[in-house]
Every structure is written in structure tokens, then in C-alpha cells.
Design an enzyme around this catalytic site. Structure first.
Site, mmCIF file in Angstrom:
data_model
loop_
_atom_site.group_PDB
_atom_site.id
_atom_site.type_symbol
_atom_site.label_atom_id
_atom_site.label_comp_id
_atom_site.label_asym_id
_atom_site.label_seq_id
_atom_site.Cartn_x
_atom_site.Cartn_y
_atom_site.Cartn_z
ATOM 1 N N GLY A 1 0.860 -1.176 0.000
ATOM 2 C CA GLY A 1 0.000 0.000 0.000
ATOM 3 C C GLY A 1 0.895 1.224 0.000
ATOM 4 O O GLY A 1 1.869 1.286 -0.743
ATOM 5 N N GLU A 2 0.613 2.182 0.873
ATOM 6 C CA GLU A 2 1.411 3.392 0.968
ATOM 7 C C GLU A 2 1.943 3.479 2.398
ATOM 8 O O GLU A 2 1.187 3.633 3.350
ATOM 9 C CB GLU A 2 0.542 4.610 0.643
ATOM 10 C CG GLU A 2 1.296 5.689 -0.101
ATOM 11 C CD GLU A 2 2.379 6.326 0.763
ATOM 12 O OE1 GLU A 2 3.543 6.369 0.308
ATOM 13 O OE2 GLU A 2 2.079 6.749 1.879
ATOM 14 N N SER A 3 3.259 3.348 2.546
ATOM 15 C CA SER A 3 3.835 3.173 3.884
ATOM 16 C C SER A 3 3.609 4.373 4.800
ATOM 17 O O SER A 3 3.393 4.203 6.001
ATOM 18 C CB SER A 3 5.336 2.866 3.779
ATOM 19 O OG SER A 3 6.030 3.900 3.109
ATOM 20 N N CYS B 1 6.089 -5.232 0.268
ATOM 21 C CA CYS B 1 6.247 -3.892 -0.289
ATOM 22 C C CYS B 1 6.193 -2.834 0.822
ATOM 23 O O CYS B 1 7.169 -2.659 1.537
ATOM 24 C CB CYS B 1 5.211 -3.640 -1.390
ATOM 25 S SG CYS B 1 5.643 -2.230 -2.452
ATOM 26 N N ARG C 1 12.773 3.563 -0.125
ATOM 27 C CA ARG C 1 11.406 3.666 -0.659
ATOM 28 C C ARG C 1 11.437 3.963 -2.154
ATOM 29 O O ARG C 1 12.296 4.693 -2.641
ATOM 30 C CB ARG C 1 10.632 4.799 0.034
ATOM 31 C CG ARG C 1 10.193 4.523 1.441
ATOM 32 C CD ARG C 1 9.435 5.720 2.027
ATOM 33 N NE ARG C 1 8.081 5.800 1.502
ATOM 34 C CZ ARG C 1 7.610 6.829 0.802
ATOM 35 N NH1 ARG C 1 8.383 7.841 0.476
ATOM 36 N NH2 ARG C 1 6.358 6.839 0.397
ATOM 37 N N ILE D 1 5.626 -2.988 -7.614
ATOM 38 C CA ILE D 1 4.853 -1.768 -7.854
ATOM 39 C C ILE D 1 5.394 -0.661 -6.950
ATOM 40 O O ILE D 1 5.242 -0.720 -5.728
ATOM 41 C CB ILE D 1 3.350 -1.988 -7.572
ATOM 42 C CG1 ILE D 1 2.802 -3.133 -8.425
ATOM 43 C CG2 ILE D 1 2.570 -0.692 -7.818
ATOM 44 C CD1 ILE D 1 1.379 -3.526 -8.091
ATOM 45 N N ARG D 2 6.056 0.330 -7.533
ATOM 46 C CA ARG D 2 6.705 1.404 -6.747
ATOM 47 C C ARG D 2 7.458 0.787 -5.572
ATOM 48 O O ARG D 2 7.353 1.241 -4.438
ATOM 49 C CB ARG D 2 5.671 2.416 -6.251
ATOM 50 C CG ARG D 2 5.036 3.261 -7.322
ATOM 51 C CD ARG D 2 4.045 4.249 -6.754
ATOM 52 N NE ARG D 2 4.689 5.189 -5.848
ATOM 53 C CZ ARG D 2 4.039 5.935 -4.955
ATOM 54 N NH1 ARG D 2 2.733 5.823 -4.829
ATOM 55 N NH2 ARG D 2 4.697 6.773 -4.181
ATOM 56 N N HIS E 1 4.836 -8.314 -4.507
ATOM 57 C CA HIS E 1 3.449 -8.575 -4.096
ATOM 58 C C HIS E 1 3.007 -9.986 -4.495
ATOM 59 O O HIS E 1 2.366 -10.153 -5.539
ATOM 60 C CB HIS E 1 2.510 -7.581 -4.782
ATOM 61 C CG HIS E 1 2.659 -6.158 -4.360
ATOM 62 N ND1 HIS E 1 1.870 -5.582 -3.397
ATOM 63 C CD2 HIS E 1 3.501 -5.187 -4.786
ATOM 64 C CE1 HIS E 1 2.207 -4.311 -3.243
ATOM 65 N NE2 HIS E 1 3.200 -4.050 -4.074
ATOM 66 N N GLU F 1 0.623 -11.597 -3.322
ATOM 67 C CA GLU F 1 -0.841 -11.652 -3.227
ATOM 68 C C GLU F 1 -1.519 -11.272 -4.545
ATOM 69 O O GLU F 1 -2.717 -11.503 -4.714
ATOM 70 C CB GLU F 1 -1.341 -10.751 -2.084
ATOM 71 C CG GLU F 1 -1.304 -9.260 -2.351
ATOM 72 C CD GLU F 1 0.062 -8.620 -2.187
ATOM 73 O OE1 GLU F 1 0.152 -7.388 -2.317
ATOM 74 O OE2 GLU F 1 1.051 -9.352 -1.928
#
Length: 201
Positions: A49-51, A81, A110, A139-140, A180, A182
Site C-alpha cells: 500500500g502506501e507506507s 512492499c 522507498r 509496484i513502486r 506482491h 498476493e
């Protein structure tokens, strides 16, 4: 044998996908948003997600201290991630107010592989997982720049400009990947973590 209860930190990110993968891997999967829900699990997944957002929400939902205590007591945790970033002892290019759980002795960067448009997929061999390389989705994604003496490097990128970069690690009961699993139909990494939780319990 009773299936272990594994929670997914359900504040932001790929929660539904991890819940489905853990169920497919033989665990009892539950979302975790409250300290009481954390108390009821044998293991925890911190999703992608977004840390920085996850860091803020952990405080808002009053989960930081309970998770810190459970990690210190040996709770198995897997971070993918953003979850890898949350488990790191040092984060490069993070926000000054960003705080993780300081679980794995590693330095991570990051968005190391670039922005969303630089997302990619690659094959990654992961130590301890049979059946050939995993199809890894980045992803990023962060990468691991340095690990401490007690950290086992499980996987590296083997091709492209980032070849050699560390993307999977384990320290005791803590597991983390830059990618990821998942988001694929390959359940091997979730089975690996479910077995780790079983053994720890």
C-alpha cells in the site's frame, strides 16, 4: 491440525488479496483493525500500500504499541512492499514523520525501482521455497540496501538494471518482500509464512 489464525493489517492496501491468499494457503485469515483483533491472531501480514499512510493509520487506530509488543514477544509477521518498509530499522527517502516497527535490522529505500510507471514483473528465486522461481510483481517497490548480521537474504533480482538488489529477507519470525505475491495465483510464499506461523505457535 488446527489452521493458524493469521491477521492482515486492514488499514490500507492489498488487504482483500492477502486474506484470499492466506485462506488458500490453509490459514484462518482475519482483518485486523483493533488491538483486540490483534490479540486473537497467531501471525500478522502487513500488506502493500502506501507506507506513510499505513504509519499514520497505525497511530490513529492505536495499534503501534500493541504490534511493537507482539513483535518483541515473537509474533510472526510478513510484510510485502509497504509492509517491508514498515518492518525496517532504517528507511531512506522516507518522510521525517514516518515510523515503522523496527523489526528487521535492514536499511531499505522507498520507491527504489521508480514511480508507478516503472512497475515491472520478474522471476525471483526465494530460498526455502521449492518449485522454481516466483513470478514477482513490483509496484513502486522498495529494495533492501543493507542487512544486519542476523538477517537472512532470501531473494535478489537477477536481471535488468536492478540485478543483485535484495528483495526478500527473513529475521527470525519476521519475513519481508519488496514484491506482491498476493497479486499472483502462486500461493507458495503464503504457504511458507503459514508454516512459519504454525511452527512458532
Amino acid at each position: 491440525m488446527t489452521a493458524p489464525v493469521i491477521g492482515v493489517l486492514a488499514l490500507q492496501g492489498d488487504v482483500r488479496e492477502h486474506l484470499a491468499a492466506l485462506t488458500g494457503a490453509g490459514a484462518q485469515a482475519r482483518p485486523v483493525r483493533r488491538p483486540a483483533e490483534l490479540d486473537a491472531v497467531d501471525g500478522l501480514v502487513i500488506p502493500g500500500g502506501e507506507s506513510t499512510t499505513i504509519s499514520k493509520l497505525v497511530d490513529i487506530f492505536e495499534l503501534r504499541e500493541p504490534i511493537d509488543k507482539r513483535i518483541a514477544a515473537g509474533l510472526p509477521v510478513y510484510g510485502s512492499c509497504a509492509g517491508l518498509i514498515m518492518l525496517a530499522s532504517e528507511v531512506l527517502d522516507g518522510r521525517p514523520d514516518q515510523r515503522g516497527f523496527d523489526g528487521i535490522e535492514m536499511t531499505v529505500r522507498r520507491n527504489a525501482f521508480g514511480r508507478q510507471v516503472d512497475s515491472f514483473e520478474a522471476s525471483v528465486e526465494v530460498t526455502g521455497i521449492d518449485g522454481g522461481p516466483l513470478h514477482a510483481v513490483f509496484i513502486r517497490a522498495p529494495w533492501v540496501e543493507h542487512v544486519g548480521a542476523d538477517v537472512e537474504v532470501l531473494g535478489r533480482v537477477t536481471e535488468g538494471p536492478a540485478a543483485g538488489r535484495i528483495v526478500a529477507v527473513r529475521q527470525g519470525n519476521l519475513l519481508a518482500t519488496s514484491f506482491h505475491p498476493e497479486l499472483t495465483h502462486d500461493l507458495r510464499l503464503h504457504r511458507y509464512f503459514t508454516q512459519l506461523v504454525r511452527t512458532a505457535s
